[in-house]
Design an enzyme around this catalytic site. Sequence first.
Site, PDB file in Angstrom:
ATOM      1  CE  LYS A  18      -7.862 114.990  54.945  1.00 52.01           C
ATOM      2  NZ  LYS A  18      -6.518 114.984  55.572  1.00 52.01           N
ATOM      3  CB  SER A  31     -10.890 118.406  54.761  1.00 52.86           C
ATOM      4  OG  SER A  31     -11.749 119.003  53.801  1.00 52.86           O
ATOM      5  CG  ASP A  39       5.510 105.874  51.916  1.00 55.70           C
ATOM      6  OD1 ASP A  39       4.352 106.131  52.315  1.00 55.70           O
ATOM      7  OD2 ASP A  39       5.739 105.263  50.863  1.00 55.70           O
ATOM      8  CB  THR A  43      -1.844 121.992  47.980  1.00 59.50           C
ATOM      9  OG1 THR A  43      -3.140 121.355  47.838  1.00 59.50           O
ATOM     10  CG2 THR A  43      -1.893 122.953  49.162  1.00 59.50           C
ATOM     11  CG  ASN A  77       0.451 118.697  55.834  1.00 56.38           C
ATOM     12  OD1 ASN A  77      -0.662 119.203  55.880  1.00 56.38           O
ATOM     13  ND2 ASN A  77       1.312 118.946  54.860  1.00 56.38           N
TER      14      ASN A  77
END
Length: 205
Positions: free
Chosen positions: A131, A104, A28, A160, A51
């Site tokens: 991001k 992203s 985590d 996703t 990720n």
Amino acid sequence: MYASARDPQRGAEAVAGIPGDVRFVQLDVTDPASVAAAAKEVGELDVLVNNAGILVGGANPAEAAVDDFRRTYETNVFGVLAVTNAFLPALRRSACPRIVNISSGTGSMTQSAAEAFAATGGSGAAYRSSKTALNAITLFYAQALPGFRVNALAPGLRRTDLNERAQQADGDPAEAAAGAVRLALLGDDGPTGGFFSWDGRTVPW
């Protein structure tokens, strides 16, 4: 090879579907104890792929809750810092260490200023700005770790569980994964401190 997830059951199920010798490590990224425990299980590491990412709220900054920003940055930015620093000893034992940060295209300031993105009024500002921050620390890691290759990947909109739009997307996650693999396998003369699309194109900051 190691694969991690917050949920041990879902992580174990995912690993079971991956061919080859893959070991599951519970992780985590927002829990310091979990990060430290995971790092202890890995003696040497050639590639780290960051990720983990969440999207909390979709408002523009004038309407967003401050806590949405805090929660988003906790995973998307601080989690990357915590995990990367914890695994640096293992990466330094590799002859060719690589770090791939999943970013992203919406984190591109250049693209956010373009007409198509500007029309949104900065919606999703917590995610998008997180991001942008991730892109910055990718560059700074590359500058601080000259023996590494550290790059950010814009995976494109993929099917996703990130949010409802992603759940309904047509994009195959395997294409994005192939982009990450390409950055993971860069030669020693490959780029570092860059921002690349899943198809290999350079993305503007």
